[in-house]
Design an enzyme around this catalytic site. Structure first.
Site, PDB file in Angstrom:
ATOM      1  N   GLY A   1       0.810  -1.355   0.167  1.00 25.62           N
ATOM      2  CA  GLY A   1      -0.094  -0.035  -0.218  1.00 25.62           C
ATOM      3  C   GLY A   1       0.854   1.499  -0.045  1.00 25.62           C
TER       4      GLY A   1
ATOM      5  CE  LYS B   1       5.627  16.048   9.927  1.00 27.21           C
ATOM      6  NZ  LYS B   1       6.502  15.671   8.759  1.00 27.21           N
TER       7      LYS B   1
ATOM      8  CD  GLU C   1      -1.013  18.335   3.778  1.00 22.96           C
ATOM      9  OE1 GLU C   1      -0.103  17.668   3.291  1.00 22.96           O
ATOM     10  OE2 GLU C   1      -2.108  18.508   4.314  1.00 22.96           O
TER      11      GLU C   1
ATOM     12  CG  HIS D   1      -0.863  15.774  12.200  1.00 24.17           C
ATOM     13  ND1 HIS D   1      -0.336  14.413  12.682  1.00 24.17           N
ATOM     14  CD2 HIS D   1      -1.159  15.339  10.700  1.00 24.17           C
ATOM     15  CE1 HIS D   1      -0.364  13.658  11.705  1.00 24.17           C
ATOM     16  NE2 HIS D   1      -0.795  14.177  10.830  1.00 24.17           N
TER      17      HIS D   1
ATOM     18  CE  LYS E   1       4.097  19.314   4.255  1.00 22.47           C
ATOM     19  NZ  LYS E   1       3.183  18.626   4.807  1.00 22.47           N
TER      20      LYS E   1
END
Ligand code: BG6
Length: 471
Positions: free
Chosen positions: A18, A186, A220, A244, A336
């Site tokens: 996937g 991150k 984005e 997030h 972004k």
């Protein structure tokens, strides 16, 4: 050398062919192999419905790695691919999982110290049969180290999240379950906490007597990228804000605790987010959709799913009481960029040109920090300009892609940067009533042009709250 996997492990990737596995997992595992962070003995086993040989699956994995990186080290790649296997089967058939268990046992040999890891890189609709079959086919053995990794969103709303948590804990211990939000992998996101932790001068400024408001932007330029099936069910609120952006807010507002209480403090910060009663939600949220969204493949012609959301939240913690947090996210915008802007109170009336102090923490885009101070320009009259202290958030050493770091931590059983059950519940408690409000036909859905900054109404909306976006 930084964190390294020393225990042997077998990692089953459900949904092995996937999108997520190809985009994130295999490239991350390759990076770990390249940086010598993997043990001598390990196996990565793709599991999916499609019939495929090991060789065909390795070719797919190799292609995903070559797509992710412009340069690949052949030796590291070949060595990594040697550890890769494939099993095809049906998610709802116990016999497929028995076959899988036999393959895992063959690879592990007689040793019982391998860490068994299951990565559910599949749509949530097949979580349930997978979890059940992992248990009944005895792939999960309570006597050995085991990890079950699932990606956010955990569920679709509070009720489905609760049902999923019930299924997970029905078979596994809480410490075996790793609920992954890749933002917590991150470096720049983790650094929000460490910036506060390591800089008492900054930490002392983070309070309601000095801060006017905080903006958290996650824009984005990409659209829904062939994920209409998922996005039509989710929308921007559930896709980006639910986990997030709420976590970014939690990292800004949580108490600074040691490692022991870290997850508890993050949970507490989420629980302290205040949501007004339903009739008042209208003023705190706004939704939009990019023009052309309903023409995307797989999207309903009359879809009212939001691709943009702006939200104002407050925290009840005494330190942050009364400070508005403006969160916004959208797809197909002009760039972004993931950024926090902390706007300090208006300066005294010092003179022309003076603007409020501001701290920008840019998490993605040109990641870095910018602190705007005011300085007097030379001259007999008081006249001011911004003095900009700026530094990029560069990676000096041991930086890893987010999934690589999180996988390493999962192998080690470190849960600090994974979501707790409580955090998942707390996030849905905020999102559910908002989603109900947005889904009402009477709630406006503002159209915006692709490549813009979002709907014009979002500017007017924040204007009504007495401020403006830091574009
Ligand atoms: C995912 C969302 O969780 O995060 C995607 O499902 C989104 O829709 C992505 O594009 C953004 O992640 P990043 O790391 O590119 O900011």
């Amino acid at each position: 050398m930084g964190l390294t996997a020393t225990e042997p492990f077998s990692l089953v990737v459900f949904g092995g062919s996937g999108h997520l596995a190809k985009m994130k997992l295999y490239p991350s595992l390759y990076v770990l192999a390249l940086k010598n962070r993997l043990p001598k003995d390990y196996a990565v086993i793709g599991f999916a419905r499609t019939e495929m040989s090991d060789a065909e699956f390795r070719a797919l994995v190799e292609e995903s790695i070559r797509t992710a990186f412009s340069e690949v080290t052949q030796k590291a790649l070949t060595e990594f691919l040697d550890h890769v296997r494939y099993v095809s089967g049906e998610y709802d058939q116990q016999s497929s999982f028995e076959e899988l268990r036999k393959q895992i046992e063959r690879l592990e040999g007689k040793s019982s110290d391998w860490v068994r890891m299951m990565y559910l890189s599949v749509p949530p609709s097949v979580f349930s049969p997978i979890l059940k079959n992992v248990c009944v086919a005895k792939i999960h053995d309570p006597k050995r180290a085991f990890r079950c990794i699932i990606e956010k969103p955990v569920g679709h709303d509070a009720a489905s999240a609760e049902a999923l948590i019930g299924e997970l804990t029905g078979c596994f211990k809480e410490e075996d379950v790793f609920m992954l939000d890749h933002y917590l992998g991150k470096e720049a996101v983790r650094n929000i906490y460490y910036l506060r932790y390591a800089n008492p001068i900054l930490e002392r400024l983070f309070k309601n007597t000095l801060i006017h408001h905080v903006e958290i932007t996650a824009h984005e330029s990409a659209g829904i990228e062939n994920r209409a099936g998922y996005f039509e069910q989710a929308g921007a609120l559930r896709d980006m804000l639910q986990s997030h952006l709420l976590l970014i807010m939690a990292l800004l507002t949580m108490r600074l605790e040691g490692d022991e209480d870290f997850r508890f403090a993050r949970l507490n910060a989420l629980e302290q987010i205040y949501l007004p009663p339903a009739p008042d939600l209208r003023g705190i949220i706004l939704q939009g959709q990019y023009e052309g969204y309903t023409k995307e493949e797989g999207v309903a012609k009359n879809s009212r799913v939001n691709t943009y959301c702006a939200l104002q939240l407050l925290s009840r913690t005494s330190r942050w009481q009364g400070v508005p947090f403006f969160l916004r996210t959208g797809k197909r915008l002009n760039k972004k960029e993931t950024r926090i802007s902390v706007l300090f109170q208006e300066p005294h009336k010092v003179g022309p040109g003076a603007t409020p102090n501001r701290l920008d923490i840019i998490l993605q885009g040109e990641a870095g920090m910018r602190l705007y101070l005011q300085t007097k320009v030379g001259g007999t009259e008081p006249q001011f300009r911004s003095l900009l202290l700026e530094d990029p958030l560069v990676c000096y050493g041991d930086c890893l892609p987010e999934h690589a770091l999180l996988l390493l931590e999962a192998i080690h059983g470190k849960q600090q940067w994974f979501l707790s059950h409580g955090e998942v519940r707390a996030a849905w408690r905020i999102i559910d009533p908002l989603q109900v409000h947005l889904s009402q036909p009477s709630t406006p859905l503002h159209l915006y042009t692709s490549g813009s900054n979002g709907p014009a109404e979002a500017d007017a909306w924040i204007g009504k709250h007495g401020t403006q976006w830091m574009n």
